[in-house]
Write a protein that holds these residues in place. Sequence first.
Motif, PDB file in Angstrom:
ATOM      1  N   ALA A   7     -32.655 -73.927  46.569  1.00 49.82           N
ATOM      2  CA  ALA A   7     -33.258 -72.827  45.789  1.00 49.82           C
ATOM      3  C   ALA A   7     -32.312 -72.412  44.663  1.00 49.82           C
ATOM      4  O   ALA A   7     -32.752 -72.152  43.530  1.00 49.82           O
ATOM      5  CB  ALA A   7     -33.525 -71.632  46.703  1.00 49.82           C
ATOM      6  N   VAL A   8     -31.023 -72.388  44.970  1.00 49.36           N
ATOM      7  CA  VAL A   8     -30.046 -72.012  43.937  1.00 49.36           C
ATOM      8  C   VAL A   8     -30.039 -73.078  42.837  1.00 49.36           C
ATOM      9  O   VAL A   8     -30.078 -72.757  41.644  1.00 49.36           O
ATOM     10  CB  VAL A   8     -28.624 -71.853  44.553  1.00 49.36           C
ATOM     11  CG1 VAL A   8     -27.570 -71.660  43.467  1.00 49.36           C
ATOM     12  CG2 VAL A   8     -28.610 -70.679  45.521  1.00 49.36           C
ATOM     13  N   ARG A   9     -30.046 -74.348  43.261  1.00 48.06           N
ATOM     14  CA  ARG A   9     -30.037 -75.412  42.263  1.00 48.06           C
ATOM     15  C   ARG A   9     -31.284 -75.336  41.381  1.00 48.06           C
ATOM     16  O   ARG A   9     -31.212 -75.406  40.150  1.00 48.06           O
ATOM     17  CB  ARG A   9     -29.948 -76.789  42.923  1.00 48.06           C
ATOM     18  CG  ARG A   9     -29.683 -77.865  41.874  1.00 48.06           C
ATOM     19  CD  ARG A   9     -29.800 -79.262  42.380  1.00 48.06           C
ATOM     20  NE  ARG A   9     -31.086 -79.468  43.032  1.00 48.06           N
ATOM     21  CZ  ARG A   9     -31.272 -80.281  44.050  1.00 48.06           C
ATOM     22  NH1 ARG A   9     -30.265 -80.947  44.544  1.00 48.06           N
ATOM     23  NH2 ARG A   9     -32.465 -80.420  44.594  1.00 48.06           N
ATOM     24  N   ALA A  10     -32.449 -75.122  42.027  1.00 54.99           N
ATOM     25  CA  ALA A  10     -33.706 -75.083  41.274  1.00 54.99           C
ATOM     26  C   ALA A  10     -33.687 -73.948  40.242  1.00 54.99           C
ATOM     27  O   ALA A  10     -34.074 -74.128  39.090  1.00 54.99           O
ATOM     28  CB  ALA A  10     -34.873 -74.919  42.234  1.00 54.99           C
ATOM     29  N   ARG A  11     -33.205 -72.774  40.685  1.00 58.28           N
ATOM     30  CA  ARG A  11     -33.204 -71.640  39.742  1.00 58.28           C
ATOM     31  C   ARG A  11     -32.210 -71.887  38.597  1.00 58.28           C
ATOM     32  O   ARG A  11     -32.479 -71.571  37.451  1.00 58.28           O
ATOM     33  CB  ARG A  11     -32.842 -70.337  40.487  1.00 58.28           C
ATOM     34  CG  ARG A  11     -32.999 -69.097  39.646  1.00 58.28           C
ATOM     35  CD  ARG A  11     -34.457 -68.862  39.224  1.00 58.28           C
ATOM     36  NE  ARG A  11     -34.574 -67.974  38.091  1.00 58.28           N
ATOM     37  CZ  ARG A  11     -35.425 -68.144  37.073  1.00 58.28           C
ATOM     38  NH1 ARG A  11     -36.248 -69.166  37.054  1.00 58.28           N
ATOM     39  NH2 ARG A  11     -35.468 -67.289  36.089  1.00 58.28           N
ATOM     40  N   LEU A  12     -31.062 -72.491  38.943  1.00 60.48           N
ATOM     41  CA  LEU A  12     -30.075 -72.780  37.894  1.00 60.48           C
ATOM     42  C   LEU A  12     -30.667 -73.776  36.898  1.00 60.48           C
ATOM     43  O   LEU A  12     -30.478 -73.644  35.683  1.00 60.48           O
ATOM     44  CB  LEU A  12     -28.785 -73.342  38.494  1.00 60.48           C
ATOM     45  CG  LEU A  12     -27.839 -72.296  39.098  1.00 60.48           C
ATOM     46  CD1 LEU A  12     -26.712 -72.954  39.887  1.00 60.48           C
ATOM     47  CD2 LEU A  12     -27.239 -71.404  38.014  1.00 60.48           C
TER      48      LEU A  12
END
Length: 536
Positions: free
Chosen positions: A353-358
Amino acid sequence: MAKDPGRVLIFDTTLRDGEQSPGASLNLEEKLAIAQQLARLGVDVIEAGFPFASQGDFAAVQRIAEQVGGEEGPIICGLARASKADIKSCADAISPAPRKRIHTFIATSDIHLQHKLRKTRKEVLDIVPEMVQYAKSFSDDVEFSCEDAARSDPEFLYEVIKLAIAAGAGTINIPDTVGFTTPSEFGELISGINKNVSNIDEAILSVHGHNDLGLAVANFLEAVKNGARQLECTINGIGERAGNAALEELVMALHVRRRYFNPFFGRDSDNPTPLTAVRTEEITKTSRLVSNLTGMVVQPNKAIVGANAFAHESGIHQDGVLKNRLTYEIVDAKTVGLSDNRISLGKLSGRSAVRARLEELGYDLTREDLNEAFARFKDLADRKREITDRDLEAIVSEQVMQPEARFQLHLVQVSCGTALKPTATVTISDQDGREQTTVAIGTGPVDAVCKALDLLTSEPNELIEFSVKSVTEGIDALGEVTIKLRHDGMIFSGHSADTDVVVAAAQAYINALNRLVASKNKQSIHPQHDVVKANL
Ligand code: KIV
Ligand code: ZN
């Protein structure tokens, strides 16, 4: 009339003229991240640096030429003084770019000729065509600038420009190098060039200007009305002394006042086609990235990108804005990408989720950088309930892009209060992993931490700026600290964010010290202040 591309071309020089601001120096990774963001912003040309300055500058321009742009992307440009050595180095650095430009320049004002170049007008008239032709032997796209044009004799300027165009320059740039001119004078200069240079229709007219009298943007807009079709500018207006014309102000002036400017492009005033190719929604993010990485803090009342620039953001005129936005707002904050600061993630969010948002925010991180960013995210999520996009941006720009760290911070512990002498215990390690701890007393907690770091690093310096601002609202917000140090006449900045401002200050101080150490073995040439040695 000069060549008209039918709109204004945006030539971004944040990485060259902007980086000439004291303390704004960037490492290769940081330059690459800014260049990638400039490509997303949609600028037409990225001036990536002055390759002859140093090996580091050459490598940065080369990496940008390799990795940014592409067939559809911005032209990658390098600066070169009118000398063969500069031009050759520039040509080599930009060579991997599918779309590339050499930007060469020489001064044309008598004051520069006499006191800097020590050359006659005749000598300059000989150098210009020779160097433009030499640049053309490497790149079809050559830009020529008459440094200090605004203080040059217009008749001499016309001669120089005519020769540069005849030798193959496709863009002629008119700089107000010292920020001296006024809008009507600059407009007249551009109109005079259009009228008096017989081959001007073979080139695009460009302007470049500094903000010493706070007139750079106004001067450019007058130049546009008189036929200038390329604007050389920087994000947040950074640059030497008072800076360069600010990209975001120019783009938004042309956006908001399109009806006014359209007729100068031969269009009907209500023609809806944008006057630049910039994606305005990327402006805020680009501004923050440049500010975080250069350590050049944006003043709160700065047009377009300052914290107070939008009425509803700063709480001003709330009532009027709530009734009808048009009462006090000429730009919708969303147009410049100032979203409602979306709460994107929380304690339970996982790595993907963090990667996707970044990725949605435009950060395409390597595995290693993502691991580091995720560790920081988890640490922050333990202390802060909701993590916003701004928080994520602060984590990434601060943690991932730091120069090869010589010193690493391991521990900061401070005791302070009304009845205590502020005392800091600090542990750091050097590049060989050796840990050292010391204790220092200061006038306040930050002073105590800085004193401890000075004892541990033995790098003499003078702290000249310390500023703290909160990334978002709320008591658990991240505090962003920017520190500037002076050493040997040079300025080094460091930036960091943490929910604990003392920890942020310690990390920012370490970041600035790492830059100071990294610069020690680097010799760099200033394109405008250093005289060409082995000429031609
Ligand atoms: O300000 C200036 O004249 C410049 C030139 C090198 C274009 O930066
Ligand atoms: Zn300049």
